[in-house]
Write a protein that holds these residues in place. Structure first.
Motif, short mmCIF file in Angstrom:
data_model
loop_
_atom_site.label_atom_id
_atom_site.label_comp_id
_atom_site.label_asym_id
_atom_site.label_seq_id
_atom_site.Cartn_x
_atom_site.Cartn_y
_atom_site.Cartn_z
N LEU A 200 0.81 -1.21 0.00
CA LEU A 200 0.00 0.00 0.00
C LEU A 200 0.84 1.26 0.00
CD1 LEU A 200 -2.91 -0.82 2.42
CD2 LEU A 200 -2.98 -0.50 -0.01
N ASN A 201 2.12 1.18 0.30
CA ASN A 201 2.85 2.42 0.50
C ASN A 201 3.61 2.87 -0.72
OD1 ASN A 201 4.67 0.40 0.35
ND2 ASN A 201 5.76 0.88 2.23
N SER A 202 3.46 2.15 -1.83
CA SER A 202 4.49 2.37 -2.84
C SER A 202 4.07 3.20 -4.02
CB SER A 202 4.97 1.03 -3.37
OG SER A 202 3.85 0.36 -3.87
N SER A 203 2.78 3.46 -4.23
CA SER A 203 2.49 4.00 -5.55
C SER A 203 2.34 5.50 -5.62
CB SER A 203 1.23 3.37 -6.09
OG SER A 203 0.18 3.69 -5.22
N VAL A 204 2.23 6.21 -4.51
CA VAL A 204 2.02 7.65 -4.66
C VAL A 204 3.28 8.46 -4.54
CG1 VAL A 204 -0.36 8.03 -4.08
CG2 VAL A 204 1.24 7.58 -2.30
N LEU A 205 4.27 7.94 -3.83
CA LEU A 205 5.46 8.75 -3.67
C LEU A 205 6.31 8.68 -4.92
CD1 LEU A 205 6.29 7.88 -0.02
CD2 LEU A 205 5.41 9.99 -0.93
N MET B 1 9.88 -0.08 -5.50
CA MET B 1 8.84 0.06 -6.51
C MET B 1 9.50 0.26 -7.87
SD MET B 1 5.92 2.86 -6.54
CE MET B 1 5.05 3.05 -8.03
N MET B 9 5.05 9.74 -12.13
CA MET B 9 4.65 10.48 -10.94
C MET B 9 5.65 11.59 -10.64
SD MET B 9 2.36 10.54 -8.61
CE MET B 9 1.63 8.99 -8.21
N ASN B 75 8.08 5.17 2.88
CA ASN B 75 7.20 5.44 4.02
C ASN B 75 5.90 4.71 3.86
OD1 ASN B 75 8.59 7.01 5.77
ND2 ASN B 75 8.09 8.92 4.75
N SER B 153 -2.60 3.47 -10.78
CA SER B 153 -1.50 2.54 -10.56
C SER B 153 -1.85 1.53 -9.47
CB SER B 153 -0.22 3.27 -10.20
OG SER B 153 -0.36 3.87 -8.95
#
Lengths: 206, 162
Positions: A200-205, B1, B9, B75, B153
């Motif tokens: 869950l932590n990987s796609s927005v940053l 990732m 992004m 994070n 995504s």
């Protein structure tokens, strides 16, 4: 849950923890409130009109009178406000219908994406309309001495007050719609994170 | 990732950062003065509260993007960042909408309220404001694409199922 690996995954039917129904009902309540608020903003602004007769000059003892009216159509920002809020009210009504009837439909593929994306688009439109109307109202109430624009609210008080009430209810409606939109988007992530094995932590940053 | 997911992004956030910084700079440097009927009319962005709000919102957006680009990427607060992205996108959108509304009054006036257009007297100011609004528009669109991209995504609609 081993048998679901072979079937095409469906949204929500297999993974329906007890928390999700509580969130569902909260969202439904918020949508009803948002619908009522945006509908109220639309109606109050659309029926906002005031006509007043002024004494423009005096010739001898005969006063010359002119009749001026303030309508919402005079200002493009208010027209956009009415249209945006009407659109949002319709959207909230439709999404309420989908939320109540959704448990009977089986949603596959793109369908579960439609509600959050439409929410996002409508929230953007209404927030734009509300802020444009708020700043036009501020201009009407205070005027602008640098641009030699006189204030109009001292002459058309009830027009301004009704417009202000419509703006307040639209702003509260926008706030509720932001909460609904955020919850819808976060719930997509929760539904799909398990299937695609994405952390869950990987796609927005970046 | 994977890198291929991070690059769009990163690119979108950089575009948003650049556009909002440009919008601030262009709006802050907008001033013009003219002599009308023997009176000195000077136009600055700070005379109009809407433009001050525009500068404030763009400053918040650029500060947020800068902080986000500098923190390490491992994070676990992805949800909170998604919600903050949404809020910043909506703030940017509301600021350009308000500026366009006031800009229309400045350009065309409002005969019903007796407000005369001022763009004829202070053309340089009007041009600067138009440029700033255009840059703010690009920043708002970039942030919307950021939110849509982060939704996409996660959905991963076009990749084979695991």
């Amino acid at each position: 849950m081993a048998s679901e690996g072979r079937e095409k995954p469906e949204v929500g039917h297999d993974q329906a923890p007890a928390v999700s129904t509580k969130v569902d009902s909260i969202i439904k309540v918020l949508r009803v409130l948002a619908f009522l608020l945006t509908l109220d903003a639309t109606l109050v602004m659309a029926l906002n009109k005031q006509t007043k007769t002024f004494t423009v000059a005096t010739i001898g003892t005969v006063p010359l009178r002119a009749t001026l009216s303030a309508k919402f159509q005079h200002t493009p920002a208010f027209v956009f406000f009415v249209v945006a809020n009407a659109n949002a009210a319709l959207h909230n009504l439709l999404m309420l219908a989908v939320a109540f009837a959704g448990s009977k439909l089986s949603l596959k593929g793109f369908a579960p994406l439609v509600v959050p994306v439409l929410d996002l688009v409508n929230v953007a439109i209404v927030s734009g309309g509300a802020s444009a109307a708020v700043f036009m109202g501020q201009l009407g109430r205070n005027g602008n001495s640098h641009a030699r624009w006189n204030k109009i609210c001292d002459k058309f008080e009830s027009y301004c007050n009704r417009g202000g009430a419509a703006m307040i209810s639209s702003l509260v409606g926008v706030l509720l719609m932001i909460i609904i939109c955020a919850v819808s988007i976060v719930r997509i992530r929760n539904h799909y994170a398990g299937y695609n094995k994405l952390p869950l932590n990987s796609s927005v940053l970046p | 990732m994977s890198l291929s997911k991070r690059i769009p992004m990163l690119l979108l956030r950089l575009i948003a950062l650049g556009a909002s910084v440009c919008a601030i700079v262009i709006m802050v440097t907008s001033r013009d003065s003219a002599q009308v009927f023997g009176m000195n009319i000077s136009a600055k962005y700070s005379n109009i509260p809407t433009f001050k709000y525009f500068v404030l919102v763009n400053a918040i957006a650029s500060a947020y993007t800068l902080i986000l680009l500098c923190i390490p990427s491992k994070n676990s607060c992805g949800h909170m960042i998604l919600v903050l992205d949404l809020v910043i996108a909506l703030l940017l959108d509301s600021s350009i909408s308000a500026c366009v509304a006031i800009g229309l009054v400045g350009k065309k006036g409002n005969t019903h309220a007796g407000w005369l257009p001022i763009c004829g007297q202070v053309p340089k100011f009007c041009d600067h404001v138009t440029g700033a609004i255009a840059a703010g528009f690009i920043a708002a669109i970039a942030y919307f694409l950021v939110v849509l991209y982060s939704v996409h995504s996660v959905m991963n609609l076009f990749a084979p199922r695991a």
